[in-house]
Design a protein around this motif. Structure first.
Motif, PDB file in Angstrom:
ATOM      1  N   LYS A 108       8.804  56.239  65.144  1.00  0.00           N
ATOM      2  CA  LYS A 108       8.501  56.509  66.547  1.00  0.00           C
ATOM      3  C   LYS A 108       8.200  57.995  66.706  1.00  0.00           C
ATOM      4  O   LYS A 108       8.495  58.803  65.822  1.00  0.00           O
ATOM      5  N   ALA A 109       7.607  58.340  67.830  1.00  0.00           N
ATOM      6  CA  ALA A 109       7.249  59.740  68.078  1.00  0.00           C
ATOM      7  C   ALA A 109       8.488  60.609  68.087  1.00  0.00           C
ATOM      8  O   ALA A 109       9.584  60.172  68.468  1.00  0.00           O
ATOM      9  N   TYR A 110       8.325  61.842  67.642  1.00  0.00           N
ATOM     10  CA  TYR A 110       9.425  62.787  67.648  1.00  0.00           C
ATOM     11  C   TYR A 110       9.270  63.731  68.834  1.00  0.00           C
ATOM     12  O   TYR A 110       8.199  64.280  69.059  1.00  0.00           O
ATOM     13  N   ASP A 111      10.344  63.903  69.597  1.00  0.00           N
ATOM     14  CA  ASP A 111      10.386  64.833  70.721  1.00  0.00           C
ATOM     15  C   ASP A 111       9.233  64.593  71.701  1.00  0.00           C
ATOM     16  O   ASP A 111       8.464  65.504  72.033  1.00  0.00           O
ATOM     17  N   ALA A 112       9.152  63.372  72.156  1.00  0.00           N
ATOM     18  CA  ALA A 112       8.065  63.018  73.076  1.00  0.00           C
ATOM     19  C   ALA A 112       8.123  63.817  74.376  1.00  0.00           C
ATOM     20  O   ALA A 112       7.091  64.044  75.017  1.00  0.00           O
ATOM     21  N   ASP A 113       9.324  64.279  74.762  1.00  0.00           N
ATOM     22  CA  ASP A 113       9.469  65.035  76.010  1.00  0.00           C
ATOM     23  C   ASP A 113       9.287  66.532  75.823  1.00  0.00           C
ATOM     24  O   ASP A 113       9.340  67.296  76.805  1.00  0.00           O
ATOM     25  N   GLY A 114       9.119  66.976  74.591  1.00  0.00           N
ATOM     26  CA  GLY A 114       8.856  68.385  74.339  1.00  0.00           C
ATOM     27  C   GLY A 114      10.043  69.320  74.507  1.00  0.00           C
ATOM     28  O   GLY A 114       9.862  70.539  74.619  1.00  0.00           O
ATOM     29  N   VAL A 115      11.275  68.780  74.473  1.00  0.00           N
ATOM     30  CA  VAL A 115      12.448  69.641  74.690  1.00  0.00           C
ATOM     31  C   VAL A 115      12.691  70.606  73.527  1.00  0.00           C
ATOM     32  O   VAL A 115      13.298  71.674  73.709  1.00  0.00           O
ATOM     33  N   MET A 116      12.194  70.255  72.332  1.00  0.00           N
ATOM     34  CA  MET A 116      12.410  71.129  71.181  1.00  0.00           C
ATOM     35  C   MET A 116      11.561  72.401  71.240  1.00  0.00           C
ATOM     36  O   MET A 116      11.793  73.344  70.482  1.00  0.00           O
ATOM     37  N   ASN A 117      10.601  72.425  72.117  1.00  0.00           N
ATOM     38  CA  ASN A 117       9.762  73.620  72.276  1.00  0.00           C
ATOM     39  C   ASN A 117      10.385  74.647  73.220  1.00  0.00           C
ATOM     40  O   ASN A 117       9.925  75.787  73.288  1.00  0.00           O
TER      41      ASN A 117
END
Length: 359
Positions: A108-117
């Motif tokens: 599945k996609a990783y960090d789809a919400d972009g919180v790791m950025n």
């Protein structure tokens, strides 16, 4: 009538004995024994990536072959210890694209919400290879804990071992950001902001009016359950430079959120790690008043062998915090190994210092 009288006396005597050994609001925090999870946030490495990595180093990878249900589900089960690893990410994006994603197509996609950025502390196990997490950011993790705690007022205190991670680059080339005194100040502030001061058992609370934190601990100045319910106890999982940085400028951990793995005989000594549950020093440390964390299993070894010897030693040692990767049997390899107390629960009165002798 004598047999009936005798039977009733036995019933009432047994009841009194049970009450003498049960947890009450007057029970001190250090007189509990709890079971919790190790790397509590961890979602298992996806099969395709695991297969690629195991082909390169099967021995090391077998030790990473475990996972957990969500943190909230663990707490709902009754676990009262969690372990959280944090990585500093002052600028944001440092861990946003794990190199393992280039080795095998993810499920599945990783960090789809972009919180790791976004800037801020991140929560995961190993850079680039073991990066899936139920709580990718420390802020989000603490908010989960706060929400659960608010929904379960009066819960048994939750012990949290907090491991700040840095060090050298791995073979993928990712070098974690090094912790500093300023970053530890920021970590404390994040805990206070997102979990709340009212949810914390701090070194200052335990020290009270004693000269040092250790003096208070040896005098038994731990809070009672009446004052500790609904709260969280943080213990820093380090004994190296990072621990020294955290203590710097904070004698007896004044003003700090977390306790540290300080040696007995030092002003900051209160709670400590003895990961080998067969360590003969544990019962004596418990009797003196320290809180001890130990392990029932590690690196999947006990689970693969269905070996409960370390768990038995942990229970008998009186170590207040016992961690496991297997409060449920593994779904990743064949094993029936799972850890709980004899009554099927995860909290009990401490067998070494928690029993009451009836006169």
């Amino acid at each position: 009538m004598k047999p009936v009288t005798t039977a009733l006396a036995l019933i009432f005597s047994t009841g009194a004995l049970f009450q003498a050994h049960a947890q009450t609001d007057d029970t001190k925090l250090n007189k509990l024994q709890v079971i919790g999870s190790h790397n509590s946030y961890k979602i298992g490495i996806e099969p395709a990536l695991y297969k690629v990595l195991a082909a390169k180093d099967s021995a090391s990878m077998s030790g990473l072959q475990y996972d957990h249900i969500s943190i909230t589900d663990q707490l709902n089960m009754g676990l009262r210890n969690l372990e959280i690893d944090i990585y500093a990410d002052s600028k944001g994006g440092k861990y946003a694209h794990p190199k393992g994603l280039d080795l095998a197509k993810p499920d599945k996609a990783y960090d789809a919400d972009g919180v790791m950025n976004k800037p801020g502390f991140k929560v995961f196990h190993v850079t680039d290879i073991d990066f899936r997490s139920w709580a990718p950011t420390f802020e989000g993790c603490l908010q989960q804990l706060r929400a659960w705690s608010d929904a379960n007022p009066g819960h048994v205190p939750v012990f949290i071992t907090l491991e700040p991670k840095d060090g050298k680059a791995n073979h993928f080339g990712t070098t974690p950001e090094a912790f500093t005194t300023q970053l530890f100040d920021e970590a404390d502030a994040v805990i206070r902001k997102n979990l709340g001061e009212d949810k914390l058992i701090t070194p200052d609370m335990v020290k009270g009016n004693y000269k040092t934190l250790e003096e208070a601990v040896l005098a038994g100045n731990w809070p009672t359950l009446k004052n500790a319910k609904g709260k969280f106890f943080f213990l820093l999982d380090n004994s190296d430079k990072k621990m020294e940085l955290y203590m710097q400028g904070h004698p007896s951990l004044k003003g700090r959120v977390a306790f540290v793995n300080a040696k007995p005989g030092t002003p900051e000594a209160a709670a400590m790690f003895r990961n080998n549950s067969e360590d003969a020093s544990i019962p004596d440390l418990v009797k003196k008043g320290y809180i001890i964390r130990t392990r029932a299993d590690s690196d999947t070894k006990e689970a693969r062998a269905n070996d409960y010897s370390h768990f038995t030693a942990a229970k008998n040692s009186g170590a207040q915090i016992i961690t496991t990767d297997y409060y449920k049997p593994s779904q990743l390899f064949k094993s029936t190994y799972s850890i709980k107390f004899d009554d099927g629960k995860y909290v009990r009165l401490n067998p070494v210092n928690g029993t009451v002798t009836r006169k």
